[in-house]
Design an enzyme around this catalytic site. Structure first.
Site, PDB file in Angstrom:
ATOM      1  N   CYS A  10       0.834  -1.208   0.000  1.00  0.00           N
ATOM      2  CA  CYS A  10       0.000   0.000   0.000  1.00  0.00           C
ATOM      3  C   CYS A  10       0.863   1.250   0.000  1.00  0.00           C
ATOM      4  O   CYS A  10       2.008   1.238   0.430  1.00  0.00           O
ATOM      5  CB  CYS A  10      -0.859   0.008   1.248  1.00  0.00           C
ATOM      6  SG  CYS A  10      -1.808  -1.490   1.461  1.00  0.00           S
ATOM      7  N   ARG A  32       4.176   0.567  -7.461  1.00  0.00           N
ATOM      8  CA  ARG A  32       4.172  -0.444  -6.408  1.00  0.00           C
ATOM      9  C   ARG A  32       3.079  -1.484  -6.624  1.00  0.00           C
ATOM     10  O   ARG A  32       3.094  -2.529  -5.976  1.00  0.00           O
ATOM     11  CB  ARG A  32       3.950   0.220  -5.052  1.00  0.00           C
ATOM     12  CG  ARG A  32       5.024   1.215  -4.688  1.00  0.00           C
ATOM     13  CD  ARG A  32       4.541   2.174  -3.639  1.00  0.00           C
ATOM     14  NE  ARG A  32       4.304   1.513  -2.376  1.00  0.00           N
ATOM     15  CZ  ARG A  32       5.115   1.568  -1.342  1.00  0.00           C
ATOM     16  NH1 ARG A  32       6.214   2.252  -1.418  1.00  0.00           N
ATOM     17  NH2 ARG A  32       4.831   0.939  -0.241  1.00  0.00           N
ATOM     18  N   TRP A  88      -3.129  -2.461  -1.486  1.00  0.00           N
ATOM     19  CA  TRP A  88      -2.735  -3.795  -1.969  1.00  0.00           C
ATOM     20  C   TRP A  88      -3.361  -4.735  -0.958  1.00  0.00           C
ATOM     21  O   TRP A  88      -2.896  -4.837   0.172  1.00  0.00           O
ATOM     22  CB  TRP A  88      -1.204  -3.860  -1.982  1.00  0.00           C
ATOM     23  CG  TRP A  88      -0.586  -5.171  -2.293  1.00  0.00           C
ATOM     24  CD1 TRP A  88      -0.250  -6.166  -1.416  1.00  0.00           C
ATOM     25  CD2 TRP A  88      -0.168  -5.624  -3.583  1.00  0.00           C
ATOM     26  NE1 TRP A  88       0.345  -7.201  -2.092  1.00  0.00           N
ATOM     27  CE2 TRP A  88       0.415  -6.904  -3.404  1.00  0.00           C
ATOM     28  CE3 TRP A  88      -0.227  -5.089  -4.873  1.00  0.00           C
ATOM     29  CZ2 TRP A  88       0.939  -7.640  -4.471  1.00  0.00           C
ATOM     30  CZ3 TRP A  88       0.307  -5.832  -5.924  1.00  0.00           C
ATOM     31  CH2 TRP A  88       0.868  -7.087  -5.719  1.00  0.00           C
ATOM     32  N   ASN A 105      -1.011   1.669   6.367  1.00  0.00           N
ATOM     33  CA  ASN A 105      -0.194   0.598   5.780  1.00  0.00           C
ATOM     34  C   ASN A 105       0.228  -0.308   6.920  1.00  0.00           C
ATOM     35  O   ASN A 105       0.527   0.188   8.012  1.00  0.00           O
ATOM     36  CB  ASN A 105       1.086   1.159   5.149  1.00  0.00           C
ATOM     37  CG  ASN A 105       0.824   1.807   3.818  1.00  0.00           C
ATOM     38  OD1 ASN A 105      -0.288   1.766   3.314  1.00  0.00           O
ATOM     39  ND2 ASN A 105       1.851   2.415   3.254  1.00  0.00           N
ATOM     40  N   GLY A 106       0.329  -1.587   6.660  1.00  0.00           N
ATOM     41  CA  GLY A 106       0.764  -2.518   7.705  1.00  0.00           C
ATOM     42  C   GLY A 106      -0.364  -3.478   8.057  1.00  0.00           C
ATOM     43  O   GLY A 106      -1.347  -3.588   7.318  1.00  0.00           O
ATOM     44  N   GLU A 160      17.925 -23.047  -8.425  1.00  0.00           N
ATOM     45  CA  GLU A 160      17.517 -21.646  -8.358  1.00  0.00           C
ATOM     46  C   GLU A 160      18.709 -20.710  -8.611  1.00  0.00           C
ATOM     47  O   GLU A 160      18.578 -19.713  -9.342  1.00  0.00           O
ATOM     48  CB  GLU A 160      16.876 -21.371  -6.989  1.00  0.00           C
ATOM     49  CG  GLU A 160      16.470 -19.934  -6.717  1.00  0.00           C
ATOM     50  CD  GLU A 160      15.474 -19.350  -7.709  1.00  0.00           C
ATOM     51  OE1 GLU A 160      14.929 -20.091  -8.541  1.00  0.00           O
ATOM     52  OE2 GLU A 160      15.276 -18.125  -7.668  1.00  0.00           O
ATOM     53  N   LYS A 208      18.956 -18.081 -11.659  1.00  0.00           N
ATOM     54  CA  LYS A 208      19.166 -16.637 -11.452  1.00  0.00           C
ATOM     55  C   LYS A 208      20.303 -16.136 -12.340  1.00  0.00           C
ATOM     56  O   LYS A 208      20.162 -15.114 -13.009  1.00  0.00           O
ATOM     57  CB  LYS A 208      19.539 -16.321  -9.997  1.00  0.00           C
ATOM     58  CG  LYS A 208      18.485 -16.219  -8.949  1.00  0.00           C
ATOM     59  CD  LYS A 208      17.431 -15.187  -9.085  1.00  0.00           C
ATOM     60  CE  LYS A 208      16.314 -15.629  -9.973  1.00  0.00           C
ATOM     61  NZ  LYS A 208      15.085 -16.038  -9.372  1.00  0.00           N
ATOM     62  N   GLU A 212      19.345 -16.086 -16.118  1.00  0.00           N
ATOM     63  CA  GLU A 212      18.401 -15.080 -16.615  1.00  0.00           C
ATOM     64  C   GLU A 212      18.922 -13.657 -16.483  1.00  0.00           C
ATOM     65  O   GLU A 212      18.580 -12.798 -17.290  1.00  0.00           O
ATOM     66  CB  GLU A 212      17.022 -15.223 -15.952  1.00  0.00           C
ATOM     67  CG  GLU A 212      17.009 -15.066 -14.468  1.00  0.00           C
ATOM     68  CD  GLU A 212      15.608 -15.229 -13.866  1.00  0.00           C
ATOM     69  OE1 GLU A 212      14.616 -15.025 -14.558  1.00  0.00           O
ATOM     70  OE2 GLU A 212      15.542 -15.557 -12.666  1.00  0.00           O
ATOM     71  N   HIS A 247      27.447 -38.800 -12.968  1.00  0.00           N
ATOM     72  CA  HIS A 247      26.713 -39.539 -14.013  1.00  0.00           C
ATOM     73  C   HIS A 247      26.671 -38.762 -15.325  1.00  0.00           C
ATOM     74  O   HIS A 247      25.808 -39.004 -16.163  1.00  0.00           O
ATOM     75  CB  HIS A 247      25.298 -39.863 -13.523  1.00  0.00           C
ATOM     76  CG  HIS A 247      25.301 -40.736 -12.313  1.00  0.00           C
ATOM     77  ND1 HIS A 247      25.628 -42.067 -12.358  1.00  0.00           N
ATOM     78  CD2 HIS A 247      25.071 -40.450 -11.011  1.00  0.00           C
ATOM     79  CE1 HIS A 247      25.580 -42.572 -11.135  1.00  0.00           C
ATOM     80  NE2 HIS A 247      25.246 -41.600 -10.301  1.00  0.00           N
ATOM     81  N   LYS A 295       7.626 -10.508 -16.683  1.00  0.00           N
ATOM     82  CA  LYS A 295       7.415 -10.739 -15.252  1.00  0.00           C
ATOM     83  C   LYS A 295       6.290 -11.735 -15.010  1.00  0.00           C
ATOM     84  O   LYS A 295       6.364 -12.572 -14.125  1.00  0.00           O
ATOM     85  CB  LYS A 295       7.114  -9.401 -14.561  1.00  0.00           C
ATOM     86  CG  LYS A 295       6.950  -9.501 -13.066  1.00  0.00           C
ATOM     87  CD  LYS A 295       8.265  -9.867 -12.381  1.00  0.00           C
ATOM     88  CE  LYS A 295       8.109 -10.227 -10.919  1.00  0.00           C
ATOM     89  NZ  LYS A 295       9.235 -11.055 -10.447  1.00  0.00           N
TER      90      LYS A 295
END
Ligand code: F6R
Length: 609
Positions: free
Chosen positions: A2, A27, A74, A100-101, A482, A486, A489, A505, A604
């Site tokens: 938010c 945001r 949000w 916010n929060g 992962e 990273k 990309e 192997h 995205k």
């Protein structure tokens, strides 16, 4: 997350507030609203969707006001709709506030206030604060009523509050959610983010946790929650708009990497019940009984979210004893999965819109399985279509490469393992142990982030290599995947993630002095096996970079470079070991001169097959 904007001064507040909201648009949000005090009246307008919807709603109405607050939401508590949008008010219509929060004890406070006759008009946690202030206003002035209310609130807040009876005063308060005062000539602009301030003034005051500011047209006064005055330094912002949105970081990816201590706290907030060693997952309440009966779990997801799922498999199998399979959603959707009502299919998705994951969930639903979501984007399609789920609360992730969403997914998977485990035969002590180790993770990540300069130096050393082998075992095998994803990309470096045991192997044939390996080798149950793998690489002149546990004095004998991470429970090591790999990929990408926030060919949110 938010966004908050507030204005008090001599200019027209409405255009400044709308402009501020637009500057917070990056945001991401689902609704917006504004309250101003015009001719002694509180005028509030709210709209679901973009700020332009709010602007259209206000239309050509000339609202003359020099004081106001505004918010982009949000959703966390309650779905996105006009009534859940901020600002929220009390019963009398005197108070309006934006928040916010998360107010963790809002249900308890709401019950108490309802018993006193307060009528609530939204499903949010935030509204409770407006009613609390109303209640305390019966015997106190505005300032005292706010301070008394803050004493009762548990959780986090950035608050901006108006009171019709005090038409030239705004009160703002901060605890765990940022607030900045922009100090102009005869005006103060309040915002949760400097990007809504930079175009008006470069003089700012950063509120700290526990501080409250009483603002009027003459200036502002900052006090503690105990009403003690504080001298605050006025700082000078030297950021432009884009830098402000990145909070001073060079890229969103770096900002989001550094946000992880906070986003992990957000994923845990209000969800840990230490006393009974249990995770409280409100989003699963309606399906709790069904979850007691399931005997199989299938996790469907893509990319980074798939890698999180693989770690979830290890966690849930080890701690809840339920068989888990993890599948690429793109594969699951086209084969003939064998499902029944005792199978839970869990979608993991940051965006909640990934086409393959959505299709997989629809297929699972058709076949009668219970569908669940671990989703970051509130009210996204997958969040809406699953039977139940747990939100990440990581805030919008803007860098294309997923960082903070991944670690918040891991946090929720750990909580889910505790939840399902405790529904079965996990002991109280084990549940408590996991929870107390989880609580330490944000600080431990801070410690790793403090080493960013060291990791940058290592990145420089390895920037010339065009191939990498990433290896790990057990909980850290998916981190090898992962880490390799990273660096691929962001830096366009060829990297493969492998389970250490698989190396011999095939991939070992690639190894020579020009092909380095990265080993994730914490002191865990497979440490010795990992070290054997390292020795095999060394014997073939391969260069090794290791991620190891602090205090492991042996490891440097087998590696050329080592990045140390703190010790934690084996199941939680991925939350720590992935951090240096995110930073490594980032710095290699930057050294190679690429736009790490927008890697070529990637989007995205992949909403097409
Ligand atoms: C990699 C990355 C992608 C996403 C994948 C799934 O850094 O971001 O691999 O993880 O596209 O996206 P979500 O989680 O939105 O379903």
């Amino acid at each position: 997350m938010c966004g908050i904007v507030g204005y008090i001064g001599k200019k027209q507040a409405v255009p400044i507030l709308l402009d501020g909201l637009k500057r917070l648009e990056y945001r991401g949000y689902d609704s917006a609203g504004i309250s101003v005090i015009a001719n002694g009246k509180m005028v509030t307008t709210k709209a679901t969707g973009k700020v332009v919807e709010l602007e259209n709603k206000i239309g050509s109405k000339r609202i003359e006001a020099n004081i106001g607050i505004a918010h982009t939401r949000w959703a966390t508590h309650g779905k996105p709709c006009d009534k859940n949008s901020h600002p929220h008010g009390d019963c009398s219509g005197d108070i309006a506030l934006v928040h916010n929060g998360i107010i963790e004890n809002y249900l308890e406070l709401k019950n108490q206030l309802q018993q006193k006759g307060h009528k609530f008009s939204s499903e949010t946690d935030s509204e409770v604060v407006a009613h609390l202030i109303e209640e305390f206003s019966k015997k106190n002035d505005f300032r005292e009523a706010v301070l008394e209310s803050l004493k009762l609130i548990k959780g986090t807040y950035g608050l901006a509050i108006l009171n019709k009876k005090y038409p030239s005063q705004m009160i703002v308060a901060r605890l765990g959610s940022p607030l900045i005062l922009g100090v102009g000539k005869d005006e103060v602009i309040v915002a949760s983010d400097a990007s809504a301030i930079v175009q008006y003034t470069d003089k700012v005051v950063y509120l700290e946790d526990g501080e409250v500011a009483i603002i009027n047209t003459e200036g502002y006064e900052v006090i503690t929650s105990k009403n003690k005055q504080i001298e605050k330094k006025v700082s000078t912002l030297d950021w432009n708009m884009e830098q402000a949105q990145k909070n001073g970081f060079a890229h969103f990816m770096l900002k989001e990497t550094f946000e992880q201590p906070e986003t992990i706290k957000n994923a845990m907030r209000g969800r840990l019940s230490k006393e009974d060693g249990m995770a409280k997952l409100g989003g699963l309440r309606d399906v709790e009984d069904k979850l007691k009966k399931i005997n199989r779990i299938i996790i469907v997801s893509c990319g980074t979210s798939y890698n999180a799922g693989l770690i979830g498999e290890y966690m849930i199998e080890e701690y809840a004893g339920i068989p888990v399979e993890v599948e690429y959603a793109s594969e699951f959707r086209y084969r003939k999965p064998l499902l029944d009502s005792k199978t839970a299919v869990i979608a993991i998705s940051q965006s909640g819109e990934t086409a393959d994951t959505l299709a997989a969930i629809r297929e699972a639903k058709n076949k009668g399985a219970l569908t669940l979501g671990i989703i970051n984007t509130v009210s996204s399609t997958i969040a809406r279509e699953t039977d139940a789920g747990v939100y990440n609360h990581a805030g919008p992730e803007i860098g294309v490469a997923s960082t903070k969403a991944f670690t918040s997914q891991l946090t929720i998977l750990a909580l889910l393992a505790v939840f399902l485990g405790r529904q079965r035969d996990m002991s109280l002590v084990t549940g408590q142990r996991i929870i107390s180790e989880l609580e330490k993770i944000p600080n431990q990540i801070e410690k790793i982030l403090e080493k960013h300069k060291e990791i940058k130096k290592i990145a420089k050393k390895y920037v010339g290599f065009s191939d990498f082998l990433y290896m790990g075992r057990k909980y850290n095998f998916p981190i090898a995947l992962e880490g390799a994803l990273k660096i691929k990309e962001i830096s366009y470096v060829h990297a493969e993630g492998y389970a250490t045991g698989e190396m011999k192997h095939g991939p070992i044939a690639l190894i020579d002095a020009s092909f380095p390996s990265l080993f994730i080798v914490p002191k865990d149950s497979v440490y010795d096996k990992n070290v054997s793998g390292m020795q095999e690489i060394k014997a073939r002149s391969g260069k090794i970079l290791a991620i190891a546990t602090k205090g492991d004095t042996e490891i440097s004998k087998h590696a050329d470079d080592v990045i140390y991470i703190p010790k934690t429970l084996e199941m939680l090591t991925p939350l720590l070991s992935v951090i240096p790999l995110q930073l490594l990929a980032y710095y290699v990408g930057v050294y190679r001169g690429f736009d790490v926030d927008k890697p070529r060919n990637l989007a995205k949110s992949v909403t097409v097959e």
